[in-house]
Design an enzyme around this catalytic site. Structure first.
Site, PDB file in Angstrom:
ATOM      1  N   LYS A 122      12.967   5.655   5.248  1.00  0.00           N
ATOM      2  CA  LYS A 122      12.712   5.310   3.847  1.00  0.00           C
ATOM      3  C   LYS A 122      11.484   4.421   3.753  1.00  0.00           C
ATOM      4  CE  LYS A 122      14.007   1.921   1.162  1.00  0.00           C
ATOM      5  NZ  LYS A 122      12.799   1.706   0.335  1.00  0.00           N
TER       6      LYS A 122
ATOM      7  N   GLU B  48      12.399  -6.479  12.462  1.00  0.00           N
ATOM      8  CA  GLU B  48      11.107  -7.148  12.558  1.00  0.00           C
ATOM      9  C   GLU B  48      10.887  -7.781  11.195  1.00  0.00           C
ATOM     10  OE1 GLU B  48       7.882  -8.315  12.069  1.00  0.00           O
ATOM     11  OE2 GLU B  48       6.916  -6.353  12.231  1.00  0.00           O
TER      12      GLU B  48
ATOM     13  N   CYS C 182       3.176  -9.899   8.370  1.00  0.00           N
ATOM     14  CA  CYS C 182       4.301 -10.753   8.769  1.00  0.00           C
ATOM     15  C   CYS C 182       3.870 -11.747   9.843  1.00  0.00           C
ATOM     16  CB  CYS C 182       5.460  -9.911   9.248  1.00  0.00           C
ATOM     17  SG  CYS C 182       4.967  -8.582  10.342  1.00  0.00           S
TER      18      CYS C 182
ATOM     19  N   GLU D 193       7.391 -18.124   3.802  1.00  0.00           N
ATOM     20  CA  GLU D 193       6.403 -17.067   3.965  1.00  0.00           C
ATOM     21  C   GLU D 193       5.837 -16.697   2.591  1.00  0.00           C
ATOM     22  OE1 GLU D 193       7.861 -13.239   5.344  1.00  0.00           O
ATOM     23  OE2 GLU D 193       6.106 -13.091   6.634  1.00  0.00           O
TER      24      GLU D 193
END
Lengths: 484, 291
Positions: A190, A264, A298, A395
């Site tokens: 997906k 991850e 990331c 983040e």
């Protein structure tokens, strides 16, 4: 300063259909539900296409197609599987320009990056894992010299349910699909809801490669589609790249199952600059660390830790360099900073940046004209940042750099590791022993020394702590897709 | 008065093992350990949430030193544990047979296998890096090296069966690579675990590298599974219901989870390296090559 003339890449090379179905069992099928979603070009807010929103029944259909294809695909000699993957790698190279333009249109990243970074890495990843497909018994898994089973190929897991993010749409697809297929698994993937187009183009590549039906299935949708996929009882392996928040939910939902999971997730990497570092190179590394891909990375070097004695000098050089970055049309080959991928992400970046100011950090951006339409955020840096500030802890996933200082190497390690994340870190110093001392103490899966944001299919990538578990890339990346 | 009386033996108090010391449970609780026939063997400490927290603190404190020790040093210490265990063979045989269900011969085999298992793992300390690490041929002028590193503090729910061999088989792979751990011993058969702690305490193993709690796994394991300063959890000894609870709690900080085995484990079989790899991270370091 040079004057730049616009150098736009033509978009004529891509042929976007007005509407896409789901790619299941080698065919385009219509979803059972009516729901459709528009994907837009974040640089212009222009609608690019409509895509289907897969529901539970559609996901079930895709998983069944993958399960049906599994016995054939897994039993196929590795050398034959390898040839399919080599074919795919070649087709990606042949269609690289088209895919790069498509990626830039749907994602907003500069064409320079999709052309020079994403697409070469995508092809390389398939090429790399293709070569493993018939060499799995040499990979160091499953060899038991003492029990008489030595040398047999380690077994694949079955159907892999894979959910990928929007920051590197086709590259993340490659990181997921290439090792899964090389090991003999079949997949249902997906793509992210805001960037489905290159995954849908990949479906066409699978057809061009004559990949057996059901080996790769692509279902588009949002969080509910992803949840249906990872929760499907026919899925044997779940691989997810995305936020730590969603990673937690997935890990929790898989408790008590036998599904193998790799995650991850997020990061808040420290990029550490010592006083003896080559400062000009460090400035380039810092820029690449946080402004590459608009900071939608990331492993971005979002916390700059600079030794106090060179902080002023470095910041001055950094600000000068930021003044030369060009923000604008992602299809322009001169563009350094493209569009923010979505309105939601832009809102999040704005919210966290506002929190940075409210908490007392000093905000700075170069003079930077912002286009009238689309989602944009100027390169931004914050100085006077404390470790307790949200912009030092959370983040941001945008072109926002938080600058902190340190005096001793021990303090740098302490600050760098003071985060629940552990994906990457950077160290800039000319002293080899200090670099290795730092590298051994940083709790992060990737340490870039005197460089940053380098990727390669042979090099394992993945996090410590709340940045997730499992590795992608290299020999290590096979483990996620083998019953070992 | 008779000429001679039977000498009254001096019994051992079975306590917890935290940070290299042997405290009672801070809760002051204990529980009765009996043989399979129901005979009283000892009162063992019934560890509490706070004991678990103290044990995690001790394990965290020990982590930098233990993970930073040379692999050769860690290997020698594991070998030393094997030496100390061998020296106490008779004591373990007596303790295992006292629990009932196992004869002296079989108990002796279990102790021997435990010693051999420690020796086997001792040898892994300076080899696992070569087996799991790699030099990666990236397409550019970079030196690129991947090596395994310990995950950190690992909680271990030791198997309920195999009070010594099972226990040694879950502790050794966790610590040999540099992790520190908090172990919940078998609830029914905790005594060999505390005697093993005496072995560990005299093997040059730094205090806090292994911490052993006795009591109820169902009570303590969820606290460890949800503890934000625990990096991994081995659920080998957890029953299915407890394992699900712990795995759900472990998601909060993305702990590495080793799920309970599907089939009953034969602890005498070749253990493979999976118990080590479950609690190892891979670190990849890049550096440009140039002049």
């Amino acid at each position: 300063m040079f004057e730049y003339a616009p150098a736009p890449e033509s978009r004529d090379i891509v042929d976007i259909r007005p509407s896409y179905g789901l790619f299941i069992n080698g065919e385009w099928v219509e979803p059972q539900g009516e729901e459709r979603h528009k994907t837009v070009n974040p640089a212009t807010e222009e609608v690019l296409a409509e895509v289907a929103w897969a529901g539970e029944a559609d996901v079930d259909r895709a998983v069944q197609a993958a399960a049906k294809a599994f016995p054939v695909w897994s039993a196929m000699p590795g050398a034959e599987r390898a040839k399919y993957l080599f074919r795919i790698a070649r087709i990606i190279q042949e269609r690289a320009r088209e895919l790069a333009v498509l990626e830039t249109l749907d994602n907003g990243k500069p064409i320079r990056e999709s052309r020079d970074v994403d697409l070469p890495l995508v092809a390389a990843h398939f090429f790399y894992y293709a070569g493993w497909a018939d060499k799995l018994s040499y990979a160091g898994f499953g060899r038991r010299p003492t029990d008489g089973q030595g040398g047999s190929d380690p077994r694949p897991l079955g159907v892999a349910g894979q959910v990928i993010p929007w920051n590197f749409p086709l590259l993340m697809l490659a990181w997921k699909i290439a090792p899964a297929l090389a090991c003999g698994n079949t997949v249902v993937l997906k793509p992210a809801e805001t960037t489905p187009l290159t995954a849908l183009a990949f479906a066409d590549i699978c057809r061009q490669a004559d990949l057996p039906p059901g080996v790769v299935n692509i279902v588009t949708g949002a969080g509910e589609t992803g949840a249906a996929l990872v929760g499907h009882p026919g899925v044997d392996k779940v691989a997810f790249t995305g936020s730590t928040e969603v990673g937690r939910l997935i890990a929790r939902s898989l408790a008590g199952t036998r599904k193998k999971l790799t995650l991850e997730l997020g990061g808040k990497a420290a990029n550490i600059v010592f006083e003896d570092a080559p400062l000009d190179q460090a400035v380039e590394g810092i820029v690449n660390g946080i402004f590459f891909n608009q900071g939608h990375v990331c492993c971005a070097g979002s916390r700059l830790l600079v030794q106090e004695s060179v902080a002023d000098e470095l910041l001055e050089a950094l600000k000068r360099r930021l003044g030369t970055l060009r923000l604008g049309d992602p299809l322009d080959k001169n563009t350094d900073i493209g569009a923010i991928n979505s309105a939601e992400q832009l809102a999040k970046i704005r919210e966290l940046s506002a929190a940075g100011e409210a908490e007392g950090a000093e905000r700075w951006s170069p003079a930077c004209p912002i286009p009238d339409r689309g989602y944009w955020f100027p390169p931004t840096l914050f100085t006077g940042v404390a470790q307790s500030h949200r912009i030092a802890r959370e983040e941001i996933f945008g072109p926002v750099l938080s600058v902190l200082t340190f005096r001793t190497p021990a303090e740098a390690v302490e600050k760098a590791n003071n985060t629940p994340y552990g994906l990457s870190a950077g160290v800039w110093t000319e002293k080899g022993s200090r670099m290795l001392w730092m590298a051994s103490r940083l709790r992060a899966g990737v340490v870039w020394s005197n460089t940053f944001n380098r990727f390669d299919p042979t090099s394992p990538f993945g996090g410590y702590k709340e940045s997730g578990y499992g590795r992608e890339g290299g020999r290590h990346g096979l483990e996620a897709y083998l019953a070992v | 008065m008779s000429e001679r009386t039977e000498r009254l033996s001096v019994r051992k108090t079975y306590k917890l093992f935290i940070g290299g010391a042997f405290p009672r449970s801070e809760s002051g609780r204990s529980y009765v350990v009996t043989s399979s026939k129901g005979d009283f063997l000892a009162n063992a400490a019934r560890a509490s949430r706070k004991d678990a927290r103290d044990a995690v603190g001790a394990a965290r404190k020990a982590f930098p030193g233990w993970s930073g020790a040379t692999a050769y040093n860690r290997g020698q210490i594991l070998y030393r544990i094997a030496e100390m265990l061998e020296g106490r063979r008779a004591q373990f045989v007596a303790e295992i047979t006292a629990m009932g269900g196992v004869g002296a011969k079989q108990a002796g085999e279990m102790v021997d296998a435990s010693v051999d298992r420690l020796v086997w793992y001792a040898g892994w300390s300076d080899k696992i890096g070569a087996v799991l690490g790699s030099s990666n041929p990236v397409a550019g002028p970079y030196f690129n090296l991947s090596s395994p590193e310990p995950t950190g503090v690992v909680a271990v729910v030791a198997p309920q069966e195999g009070p010594l061999l099972g226990l040694v088989s879950v502790i050794a792979p966790v610590i040999v690579t540099g992790n520190t751990c908090v172990v919940i011993a078998s609830e029914r058969a905790p005594l060999p675990a505390i005697t093993l702690a005496e072995v560990l305490a005299t093997s040059d193993l730094p205090g806090g590298v292994v911490n052993i709690l006795t009591g109820s796994a169902a009570e303590i394991a969820p606290w460890l599974a949800g503890h934000m300063d625990v990096n991994g959890i081995d659920l080998t000894g957890a029953d299915p219901e407890l394992a699900v609870t712990c795995e759900e709690l472990a998601a909060e900080n993305l702990k590495r989870v080793l799920r309970p085995p599907v089939d009953r484990v034969n602890w005498l079989a070749d253990p493979g390296i999976e118990r080590m790899t479950a609690f190892l991270e891979t670190k990849t370091v890049w550096h440009p090559i140039g002049i």
